[in-house]
Design an enzyme around this catalytic site. Structure first.
Site, PDB file in Angstrom:
ATOM      1  CE  LYS A  27      -1.938  -8.149   6.517  1.00  0.00           C
ATOM      2  NZ  LYS A  27      -3.007  -8.618   7.413  1.00  0.00           N
ATOM      3  NE  ARG A  98       0.035  -9.074  10.327  1.00  0.00           N
ATOM      4  CZ  ARG A  98       0.870  -8.183   9.810  1.00  0.00           C
ATOM      5  NH1 ARG A  98       2.147  -8.499   9.623  1.00  0.00           N
ATOM      6  NH2 ARG A  98       0.441  -6.993   9.463  1.00  0.00           N
ATOM      7  N   GLY A 107      -9.534  -4.435   7.248  1.00  0.00           N
ATOM      8  CA  GLY A 107     -10.495  -4.676   8.313  1.00  0.00           C
ATOM      9  C   GLY A 107     -11.410  -5.868   8.086  1.00  0.00           C
ATOM     10  CG  MET A 109      -9.384 -11.449   6.217  1.00  0.00           C
ATOM     11  SD  MET A 109     -10.552 -12.793   6.255  1.00  0.00           S
ATOM     12  CE  MET A 109     -10.924 -12.877   4.534  1.00  0.00           C
ATOM     13  NE  ARG A 371      -2.960  -1.635   3.304  1.00  0.00           N
ATOM     14  CZ  ARG A 371      -3.704  -2.153   4.274  1.00  0.00           C
ATOM     15  NH1 ARG A 371      -3.960  -3.435   4.306  1.00  0.00           N
ATOM     16  NH2 ARG A 371      -4.182  -1.391   5.222  1.00  0.00           N
ATOM     17  CG  HIS A 489     -13.672   0.464   9.785  1.00  0.00           C
ATOM     18  ND1 HIS A 489     -14.952   0.801   9.425  1.00  0.00           N
ATOM     19  CD2 HIS A 489     -13.365  -0.663   9.104  1.00  0.00           C
ATOM     20  CE1 HIS A 489     -15.408  -0.118   8.587  1.00  0.00           C
ATOM     21  NE2 HIS A 489     -14.469  -1.015   8.376  1.00  0.00           N
ATOM     22  CB  SER A 797     -24.829   6.912 -33.908  1.00  0.00           C
ATOM     23  OG  SER A 797     -24.740   6.993 -32.510  1.00  0.00           O
ATOM     24  CB  CYS A 864     -25.121   7.587 -28.929  1.00  0.00           C
ATOM     25  SG  CYS A 864     -26.461   6.772 -29.797  1.00  0.00           S
ATOM     26  CE1 TYR A 884     -20.234   9.478 -31.652  1.00  0.00           C
ATOM     27  CE2 TYR A 884     -19.297   9.610 -33.857  1.00  0.00           C
ATOM     28  CZ  TYR A 884     -20.402   9.562 -33.021  1.00  0.00           C
ATOM     29  OH  TYR A 884     -21.655   9.607 -33.545  1.00  0.00           O
TER      30      TYR A 884
HETATM   31  P1  ADP Z   1      -5.094  -5.898   8.950  1.00  0.00           P
HETATM   32  O1  ADP Z   1      -5.038  -6.702   7.707  1.00  0.00           O
HETATM   33  O2  ADP Z   1      -6.442  -5.746   9.491  1.00  0.00           O
HETATM   34  O3  ADP Z   1      -4.315  -4.631   8.837  1.00  0.00           O
HETATM   35  P2  ADP Z   1      -2.843  -7.053  10.299  1.00  0.00           P
HETATM   36  O4  ADP Z   1      -2.561  -8.480  10.088  1.00  0.00           O
HETATM   37  O5  ADP Z   1      -2.013  -6.107   9.546  1.00  0.00           O
HETATM   38  O6  ADP Z   1      -4.373  -6.792  10.051  1.00  0.00           O
HETATM   39  O7  ADP Z   1      -2.692  -6.800  11.835  1.00  0.00           O
HETATM   40  C1  ADP Z   1      -3.161  -5.652  12.424  1.00  0.00           C
HETATM   41  C2  ADP Z   1      -2.116  -5.061  13.313  1.00  0.00           C
HETATM   42  O8  ADP Z   1      -1.659  -5.987  14.257  1.00  0.00           O
HETATM   43  C3  ADP Z   1      -0.850  -4.623  12.616  1.00  0.00           C
HETATM   44  O9  ADP Z   1      -0.966  -3.385  12.044  1.00  0.00           O
HETATM   45  C4  ADP Z   1       0.132  -4.604  13.728  1.00  0.00           C
HETATM   46  O10 ADP Z   1       0.058  -3.385  14.394  1.00  0.00           O
HETATM   47  C5  ADP Z   1      -0.344  -5.700  14.600  1.00  0.00           C
HETATM   48  N1  ADP Z   1       0.505  -6.874  14.395  1.00  0.00           N
HETATM   49  C6  ADP Z   1       0.341  -7.887  13.542  1.00  0.00           C
HETATM   50  N2  ADP Z   1       1.354  -8.757  13.627  1.00  0.00           N
HETATM   51  C7  ADP Z   1       2.201  -8.281  14.563  1.00  0.00           C
HETATM   52  C8  ADP Z   1       3.434  -8.725  15.097  1.00  0.00           C
HETATM   53  N3  ADP Z   1       4.023  -9.836  14.671  1.00  0.00           N
HETATM   54  N4  ADP Z   1       4.003  -7.978  16.035  1.00  0.00           N
HETATM   55  C9  ADP Z   1       3.413  -6.842  16.458  1.00  0.00           C
HETATM   56  N5  ADP Z   1       2.247  -6.371  16.013  1.00  0.00           N
HETATM   57  C10 ADP Z   1       1.639  -7.081  15.065  1.00  0.00           C
HETATM   58 MG    MG Z   2      -2.550  -4.405   8.508  1.00  0.00          MG
HETATM   59 MG    MG Z   3      -7.536  -7.033  10.799  1.00  0.00          MG
END
Ligand code: ADP
Ligand code: MG
Ligand code: MG
Length: 908
Positions: A27, A98, A107, A109, A371, A489, A797, A864, A884
């Site tokens: 990220k 984040r 999902g 963290m 990503r 999810h 083999s 094999c 093979y």
């Molecule tokens: P995950 O790894 O679970 O996707 P993120 O860190 O991407 O978690 O955060 C989840 C969501 O939180 C993002 O998709 C975004 O919508 C929102 N978010 C995170 N940081 C910001 C920010 N600085 N401003 C607005 N929304 C944010």
């Molecule tokens: Mg995200």
């Molecule tokens: Mg998250």
């Protein structure tokens, strides 16, 4: 110089970049990169993954002290860019905290949004934005997230309700409303007060009001989350080492919840389920962060075409769609245009399908994440091949983009067409992850895992899934949810796992208490069968049989491309014409192992076989073998016909004989009757066949050497079948393989029987078939003396199942008693029966190939064992110069891809 722990980004500049993902996490590295290429991203900074390791070594206080100056300085930088101040009442800067590991862990963290608010700041924010509802909505979200994640109030047991959600429900109920957004400012204020009381009550502490205190709490919580149970489980499943650590991203907030010109969403540059080159995604107006993925409100489609397809699936008319669920393309055309341009830019920049997160704040678009998107096996192949055609990537990249094991999904069965016609459609949801699945209904992840362990196929049916459900989702054949869109999810995780999933099937009513689900008047209980099709979203009652998939389109093209690069050939292990046919369809260029013993387990054949084994003497054995001969010949004939023109390597009888004889009284009586002897005699013979260590006992070539008449019969059957086919105009290529050789003479004696029998037979038949006689290398002594053996054997083999067993001294049949502990304690990294042990067993193979070719340069070598279809092992086979690999039919495409990758990896 002091180690750099914090990397800033913002306003078109960044200290990091995309290739620094090991240090900054995926990220963080991509947030930096997006800044550098002109994609609008809110400013912020990334604390490195190395700090995560320091955190677990040195502890909280020490790490906070190490970071303090850098973090405060970086916050100042963000303040300057955002023209606001962290903790300030009148002009506050809010941030998100984040997590972000090297490999994306969707999902896993928890993210904290709106950090920096307190009772005074919220008033200031309301005044500044002139939008008290927004300010209080942000605040109550913050208290809730912070309480759950940082203060640990999220219930561990997911059956328990989140304390904050419970309060929201109470307040809504008291007010008589259903949706969160029906709450007004006063309600939101009430929520905050009650939330804080709940915090005080449960943790004994006041909710922190100092912005920096909040920030440090959140940063540490991200590090802590690296070691939470679901993160550990996910890492285990994906093979991610704990040492990688997670980075922490702190970033200025932008707000999707500021009103009708604000929104938040998730989008993909191509379809992650099918691979279609179509921009798609979902968004919600006036919403924040995880609202889209959480499945609480049903999100709307970003593109018009996506929206139309969605409406069709839901049975919504075009007029209703336009009025109630317009796409972003229709509702916010300008923003849409910008979004579309930027997603194209990102895909072109990364040369791969992008999974992006964005927020629109009062008409201004911000990207929050990009990503390389997770995708199904089908999408993986289609995207690689289409990007190749579009000139975006070259052939080698296309081949390396495909993960061999993921091809497995494309080979998964589909519902039998005819049976499908008779099946009862219950409802239709979203086609979240393709494939067909059928199994018994379970409602809880724990049950899915348990039922699966007990040998049941299950379909996990839930209102929605959450990260706690991972293990259960893994165990299920498929997942069906009532809520959530294509980016919920359940959908994202299922696609990652290559598991069939139908999400957002609104018509299903799940009742966890009674463990039932009601669909359009039909009530199904736990344990009832249900069938779901993740390719089109249909849900059916009952059990629908499936049929195997076929190679076609992009997949077939990918396989051709593999052949262009691969040196290693791929054969198959097949004992029946059916298996041989399947494998040929998947591109096998021969049979590497045709076992003969399975052919005897047939009502009539088993009696003749038993007679042969239980016979008193050679005479009796020969009589029984005469009965078996026509059966064997007929079996071989069918297989050779199916593999016409290709080599078929037949192994002579191998297993311990006691596996064939009856151990029950009834069976023994039948045999006594059939052979005209007493039951006592039969019982004695059966007992005499029992061995203490059958795997090391009377089996393999030891059978043929003690009872040469068996080898004689089998030779007659194999070559006799070939003679007949030749006369019919076919082109059979038989190879006869002697198993379990350890001493050259064992081979010589068997070869003599085979060659003499062949000469006699060819004379009788008046035709001659070219054939080879080779051996399995599966006893360590054979590998050690491979040069001697190759002086007679025409090919090798490697039977790596037995070779692994005898090299390690692990009984294949008894390994379950200690393997789990060995894996747990990391004494073994992997099960050596699944992944070839390159250091030990591999050395024997390498040596045997070299020794064998030193006396017979043209010696053909193959493998094999089960390992022939395991990508890492296939690559090893390439490296040591085998000709093979041979694997089960459904792994043939996997081996072909791995073989091509082995060549490409050599040049990297
Ligand atoms: P995950 O790894 O679970 O996707 P993120 O860190 O991407 O978690 O955060 C989840 C969501 O939180 C993002 O998709 C975004 O919508 C929102 N978010 C995170 N940081 C910001 C920010 N600085 N401003 C607005 N929304 C944010
Ligand atoms: Mg995200
Ligand atoms: Mg998250």
């Amino acid at each position: 110089m002091e180690k750099k722990r914090v990397y800033t980004f913002g306003n078109g500049q960044a200290e990091g970049k995309a290739d620094m993902r090991n240090l900054l996490g995926g990220k963080g590295a991509n947030l930096a990169e997006m800044n550098l290429i002109g994609v609008p991203v809110p400013p912020g900074f990334t604390i490195t993954t190395e700090v995560c390791n320091e955190y677990f070594e040195k502890g909280k206080e020490a790490v906070v002290a190490l970071l303090k100056d850098d973090v405060e300085k970086s916050i100042k930088g963000v303040e300057a860019l955002m023209k606001s101040k962290f903790g300030d009442v009148e002009n506050p800067l809010l941030v998100s905290v984040r997590s972000g590991a090297r490999a994306s862990m969707p999902g896993m963290m928890d993210t904290i949004l709106n950090l920096g608010l307190n009772d005074e700041v919220v008033e200031g924010l309301a005044r500044k934005t002139n939008n008290p509802r927004f300010a209080w909505d942000s605040y109550r979200r913050f208290v809730q997230m912070y309480g759950d994640v940082v203060l640990g109030m999220k219930p561990v047991n997911k059956e328990d309700i989140d304390p904050f959600e419970a309060i929201i429900e109470e307040v809504k109920k008291a007010k008589g409303v259903r949706l969160d957004n029906e709450l007004d400012v006063d309600d939101l204020k009430t929520l905050v007060v009650r939330f804080k009381e709940a915090v005080k009550k449960q943790t004994g502490q006041e909710f922190p009001s100092c912005a920096y205190e909040q920030l440090w709490g959140a940063i540490c919580a991200v590090f802590d989350s690296w070691m939470n149970e679901r993160a550990i489980l996910y890492r285990k499943m994906e093979g991610i080492p704990a040492e990688w650590g997670t980075a922490v991203n702190v970033q200025a907030m932008v707000f999707g919840n500021m009103g009708e010109t604000s929104a938040t969403g998730v989008c993909f540059s191509r379809d992650a389920a099918t691979g279609e080159d179509l921009f798609n995604g979902e968004y919600l107006i006036n919403a924040q962060g995880e609202d889209v993925v959480a499945g609480i409100r049903t999100p709307q489609q970003i593109t018009k075409i996506g929206s139309q397809r969605w409406a069709e699936l839901q049975g919504i008319s075009e007029a209703e769609r336009v009025a109630k669920y317009p796409s972003m393309e229709e509702a916010m055309p300008e923003i849409y245009k910008e979004l579309d341009e930027l997603q194209t830019k990102l895909e072109n920049h990364y040369h791969d399908m992008q999974d992006m997160e964005f927020t629109v704040q009062e008409g201004k678009l911000w990207f929050l994440q990009t990503r390389n998107g997770k995708r199904t096996g089908a999408a993986m192949v289609r995207i690689a091949m289409e990007m190749l055609h579009q000139g975006m990537i070259d052939e080698k990249t296309a081949l390396m983009r495909c993960e061999p094991n993921k091809l497995d999904e494309l080979l998964h069965p589909v519902f039998d067409k005819e049976e499908l016609g008779r099946a009862r459609v219950l409802t239709r949801g979203l086609p979240a992850s393709p494939g067909a699945a059928c199994g018994r209904i379970v409602f809880f992840a724990e049950d899915a895992a348990e039922w699966h362990t007990n040998g049941h196929r299950v379909v996990l049916v839930r209102i929605e899934t959450s990260p706690e459900d991972l293990a259960g989702m893994q165990a299920a054949e498929g997942i069906l949810t009532a809520r959530g869109g294509m980016t919920s999810h359940a959908a994202v995780v299922a696609r990652g796992m290559g598991k069939c999933c139908v999400s957002g099937a609104g018509a299903i009513n799940v009742d966890y208490k009674t463990r039932t689900v009601e669909i359009d008047g039909v009530v199904l209980k736990e344990g009832d069968y249900i069938s779901i099709n993740g390719t089109n979203g249909y849900v059916y009652a009952g059990e629908i049989p499936t049929q195997p998939a076929k190679l076609s389109g992009n997949f077939a093209e990918l396989m051709e491309l593999c052949d262009k690069y691969a040196r290693l050939k791929v054969r198959t292990n097949a004992d029946t014409p059916r298996n041989a046919q399947d494998a040929r369809g998947f591109g096998a260029v021969g049979i590497g192992l045709c076992r003969t013993e399975h052919m005897f387990f047939d009502d009539e054949k088993i009696v003749a076989m038993r007679e042969m084994i239980l016979a008193k003497d050679v005479e009796g054995r020969k009589k029984a073998l005469d009965k078996l001969l026509p059966y064997q010949k007929a079996d071989f004939k069918e297989i050779f016909k199916t593999m016409d023109g290709l080599p078929v390597n037949v192994r002579l009888l191998d297993p311990p004989l006691h596996e064939f004889v009856p151990h029950d009284l009834k069976g023994q009586e039948e045999m006594a009757q059939a052979m005209g002897v007493t039951v006592d005699y039969i019982r004695q013979r059966v007992e005499s066949l029992c061995e203490h260590n059958p795997m090391l006992g009377h089996r393999g070539c030891r059978l043929g050497n003690t009872y040469p008449e068996i080898t004689e019969m089998q030779t007659r059957a194999i070559l006799g079948a070939a003679c007949e086919l030749k006369k019919e105009g076919y082109d059979p290529h038989p190879e006869i393989m002697v198993p379990l050789i350890g001493i050259l003479y064992e081979f010589e004696a068997q070869e003599k029987v085979i060659r003499e029998t062949a000469a006699k037979l060819f004379k009788e038949e008046g035709v001659e078939i070219p054939f080879k006689v080779g051996t399995m290398i599966e006893v360590p002594r054979a590998a050690l003396t491979a040069d001697r053996i190759a002086s007679h054997a025409e090919y090798f083999s490697f039977g790596t199942n037995d070779l692994t067993q005898m090299t390690f001294g692990y009984s294949r049949d008894d390994i379950a008693s200690f393997l789990p502990v060995y894996l747990e304690k990391k004494i073994l990294k992997v099960d050596p029966f699944q992944v070839l042990d390159q250091n030990g067993v591999g050395q024997l193979i390498e040596m045997a190939v070299a020794k064998g070719r030193s006396v017979r340069p043209e010696l053909k070598c193959g493998i094999c064992g089960e390992h022939g279809g395991e990508p890492m092992s296939v690559k090893f086979c390439h490296k040591v110069g085998l000709d093979y690999v041979s694997c089960s039919p459904f792994r043939v495409p996997i081996a072909r891809l791995a073989a091509a990758q082995a060549v490409i990896e050599e040049s990297l």
